[in-house]
Design a protein around this motif. Structure first.
Motif, PDB file in Angstrom:
ATOM      1  N   MET A   1       0.836  -1.200   0.000  1.00  0.00           N
ATOM      2  CA  MET A   1       0.000   0.000   0.000  1.00  0.00           C
ATOM      3  C   MET A   1       0.872   1.252   0.000  1.00  0.00           C
ATOM      4  O   MET A   1       0.616   2.196  -0.774  1.00  0.00           O
ATOM      5  N   ALA A   2       1.899   1.281   0.831  1.00  0.00           N
ATOM      6  CA  ALA A   2       2.777   2.450   0.896  1.00  0.00           C
ATOM      7  C   ALA A   2       3.497   2.664  -0.431  1.00  0.00           C
ATOM      8  O   ALA A   2       3.626   3.802  -0.909  1.00  0.00           O
ATOM      9  N   ASN A   3       3.964   1.572  -1.058  1.00  0.00           N
ATOM     10  CA  ASN A   3       4.659   1.694  -2.337  1.00  0.00           C
ATOM     11  C   ASN A   3       3.731   2.237  -3.414  1.00  0.00           C
ATOM     12  O   ASN A   3       4.148   3.061  -4.247  1.00  0.00           O
TER      13      ASN A   3
ATOM     14  N   ALA B   1      -5.955   3.619   2.896  1.00  0.00           N
ATOM     15  CA  ALA B   1      -5.011   4.347   2.044  1.00  0.00           C
ATOM     16  C   ALA B   1      -5.262   5.848   2.112  1.00  0.00           C
ATOM     17  O   ALA B   1      -4.316   6.646   2.105  1.00  0.00           O
ATOM     18  N   GLY B   2      -6.532   6.265   2.168  1.00  0.00           N
ATOM     19  CA  GLY B   2      -6.841   7.691   2.271  1.00  0.00           C
ATOM     20  C   GLY B   2      -6.312   8.297   3.558  1.00  0.00           C
ATOM     21  O   GLY B   2      -5.731   9.395   3.554  1.00  0.00           O
TER      22      GLY B   2
ATOM     23  N   MET C   1      -2.167  12.636  -3.796  1.00  0.00           N
ATOM     24  CA  MET C   1      -1.436  11.374  -3.784  1.00  0.00           C
ATOM     25  C   MET C   1      -2.336  10.229  -4.224  1.00  0.00           C
ATOM     26  O   MET C   1      -1.919   9.355  -5.011  1.00  0.00           O
ATOM     27  N   LEU C   2      -3.580  10.208  -3.726  1.00  0.00           N
ATOM     28  CA  LEU C   2      -4.523   9.166  -4.142  1.00  0.00           C
ATOM     29  C   LEU C   2      -4.789   9.244  -5.639  1.00  0.00           C
ATOM     30  O   LEU C   2      -4.845   8.215  -6.336  1.00  0.00           O
ATOM     31  N   ASP C   3      -4.947  10.458  -6.151  1.00  0.00           N
ATOM     32  CA  ASP C   3      -5.232  10.635  -7.571  1.00  0.00           C
ATOM     33  C   ASP C   3      -4.055  10.167  -8.423  1.00  0.00           C
ATOM     34  O   ASP C   3      -4.232   9.471  -9.438  1.00  0.00           O
TER      35      ASP C   3
END
Length: 383
Positions: free
Chosen positions: A182-184, A233-234, A302-304
């Protein structure tokens, strides 16, 4: 009153003068005589004063009230009496023996200086220390920031009930691998200032927080409350935003400075207490509205960029809002208000996104949810 022996100190030299005391014929004064005195001294009984904080109950130190520029209004000479009968008589007959004599205007001066001290303290707490913390956060070497963060993180683990450093860190290999995936996914292609150290603590509280130096902690309670990996993740992207903007370090330095100042004022300068205050503040971090807005913006961007559905963060805000209506406010948002506007911004981005994919597969998400489970060795026993 019978004549008795005593010791006299003139306040000008360190010499001790053996003296004899007797009550004057008019019974209004103590007459003090001795071979080393230039003559007989007469101390009016009404002017006799004794310090309140004298530790020796079998001895009484007398001074003489003398109006002047000194706030305590005492002559520097002292008379030390050991005679129990005389001490008892003075206690019984002199109601003003322990009276405080203050010069006129003393309380006004005290108020003036106290007001100045309070104003100076307020200036330090609310102006100088925050400005200095911001400057230090920009110039402090990253390696020192990381070391500071590890100390704070250890304190937070202790505050959450851990038996020692690392005792709360969840280490199921499959879960750790899923968390790193997830972090990557979130940080791929991003110009990061820190090498992130992201971990999960085995604690039921719904919370996530960052410590100085790029260290981020998710508590198990947040994983339990989440229904989809994009929600986690958000939250993680938001915390990374605080890390990258050095909000965490700035707040920790501000808290350390404020705690250090207050510790000096209150008399507790132990490093452990200071780090505990910093740890508590980081764990329940309260950032400025601008810092929150910037972290939200950073996290959504970052999510986008990672093509992760921002609707996950919006739905997580919805979970928080529902719990808030039931008076069960998650710790994560006790100082990060889950306002509808924040969810609306995430939802607006989600409506514009195209081609998003879940940040984790179903198997990876299941592994992350079980990150705090103990791994089993080939023999089938828990490790």
């Amino acid at each position: 009153m019978q004549a008795t022996e005593a010791a006299f100190y003139d306040g000008l030299t360190a010499g001790r003068h053996p003296v004899r005391l007797r009550l004057s014929e008019d019974r209004q004064a103590l007459e003090i005589s001795g071979d080393t005195l230039p003559g007989v001294l007469r101390w009016q009984l009404m002017d006799l004063r004794a310090p309140r904080d004298h530790a020796d109950r079998d001895r009484l130190t007398l001074m003489r009230h003398e109006p002047g520029d000194d706030e305590v209004q005492r002559h520097e000479a002292r008379l030390v009496i050991d005679d129990p009968a005389l001490i008892a008589w003075l206690h019984r007959t002199r109601p003003n023996l322990f009276r405080h004599d203050l010069a006129q205007g003393t309380w006004r001066k005290v108020g003036y200086y106290a007001g100045g001290a309070l104003a100076a303290t307020a200036l330090l707490l609310f102006v100088i220390i925050p400005a200095l913390a911001g400057t230090l956060a920009r110039i402090i070497p990253v390696e020192r920031e990381i070391a500071f963060g590890k100390t704070v993180l250890a304190q937070m683990e202790y505050m959450l009930g851990g038996a020692g450093i690392g005792s709360l860190t969840c280490s199921n290999p499959d879960g750790v691998k899923a968390l790193q995936t997830m972090a990557n996914r979130l940080t791929e292609g991003q110009p990061m200032h820190y090498s992130l150290d992201i971990r999960v603590f085995d604690h039921p509280t719904l919370n996530a927080f960052a410590a100085p130096g790029g260290q981020i902690v998710i508590l198990r309670g947040l994983l339990d409350a989440a229904s989809h990996p994009d929600q986690v993740a958000g939250v993680l992207a938001h915390e990374i935003g605080h890390v990258e903007h050095r909000d965490v370090t700035r707040n920790a330095l501000r808290t350390a400075g404020s705690a250090g100042l207050l510790s000096m004022l209150l008399g507790d300068v132990s490093g452990g207490a200071l780090i505990a205050l910093v740890g508590d503040h980081v764990m329940n971090a309260s950032y400025t509205r601008d810092a929150e807005a910037e972290a939200d913006g950073y996290g959504l961007a970052m999510l986008d960029a990672a093509q992760v559905d921002a609707g996950g963060l919006a739905s997580f805000f919805d979970i928080v809002t529902e719990r808030a209506h039931g008076l069960e406010v998650p710790e994560l948002f006790a100082s990060h208000p889950a306002t509808p506007g924040r969810a609306d911004r995430a939802r607006a981005l989600a409506e514009r996104q195209a081609g998003t994919t879940p940040v984790l597969t179903s198997a990876e998400w299941d592994a992350l949810k079980r990150i705090c489970d103990k791994a089993a060795d080939p023999a089938g026993e828990d490790i």
